[in-house]
Design a protein around this motif. Structure first.
Motif, PDB file in Angstrom:
ATOM      1  N   PHE A  72     -23.606  15.041  36.901  1.00 52.28           N
ATOM      2  CA  PHE A  72     -24.508  15.954  36.182  1.00 52.28           C
ATOM      3  C   PHE A  72     -25.139  15.244  34.984  1.00 52.28           C
TER       4      PHE A  72
ATOM      5  N   ARG B 264     -29.783  21.585  35.547  1.00 51.68           N
ATOM      6  CA  ARG B 264     -28.348  21.613  35.254  1.00 51.68           C
ATOM      7  C   ARG B 264     -28.016  21.974  33.810  1.00 51.68           C
TER       8      ARG B 264
ATOM      9  N   ASP C  73     -18.859  24.321  33.814  1.00 51.45           N
ATOM     10  CA  ASP C  73     -19.005  22.861  33.871  1.00 51.45           C
ATOM     11  C   ASP C  73     -18.498  22.167  32.610  1.00 51.45           C
TER      12      ASP C  73
END
Length: 166
Positions: free
Chosen positions: A31, A58, A121
């Motif tokens: 990412f 993202r 995340d």
């Protein structure tokens, strides 16, 4: 920072730890690298955004002050001299000294906040543009440099670096 191959092992290990920590806070290496690639593809450079943010699939990078083209241009040119002499500041007798000091005064208070789109995340991270060592020595923060200027290949080298056992 962008000249990773010419660093000593201790500096390489320190940059590796720093960038790995940031990548983990953003959802992992992949990412983080996608963020860097998105920043590199964007024209004009994301730091010149009038709304002080850069969005991509993202996540988002936000900061708290507009950066004008003249400051950005000066920053990109003094980055090169920092690589050569280890200091962003030129000598006091240099004709660009006052401009560089104004650049530092303008950009130092800015905080860049990098947040992933999905809270699962990670928590994201914050970074300042410069590391002030003392009154006469200032360096570009390696995370800031990696985020906005270094090639993605160099950042991949830093992230995949394995510190040597001592």
């Amino acid at each position: 920072m962008c000249d990773f191959n010419n660093m000593d092992d201790a500096a390489k290990a320190a940059y590796h730890r720093q960038l790995t920590k940031c990548a983990d806070a953003f959802g992992g290496t992949n990412f983080f690298l996608q963020l860097l690639e998105a920043i590199r593809k964007t024209k004009p450079h994301p730091l010149l955004a009038k709304h002080m943010e850069f969005r991509f699939s993202r996540g988002i990078v936000k900061w708290n002050k507009v950066i004008f083209k003249d400051k950005f241009t000066l920053l990109t040119s003094v980055r090169v001299t920092e690589n050569e002499n280890g200091n962003l500041l030129p000598g006091e007798d240099d004709k660009n000294y006052k401009k560089v000091m104004n650049l530092l005064r303008t950009l130092q208070p800015i905080t860049f906040e990098v947040l992933p789109k999905n809270l699962k995340d990670g928590d994201g991270f914050k970074v300042h543009p410069f590391d002030i060592v003392d009154k006469k020595t200032t360096r570009i923060n390696p995370v800031f440099d990696a985020l906005f200027f270094c090639s993605v290949d160099t950042v991949k080298k830093v992230l995949s670096y394995t510190p040597k056992a001592s």
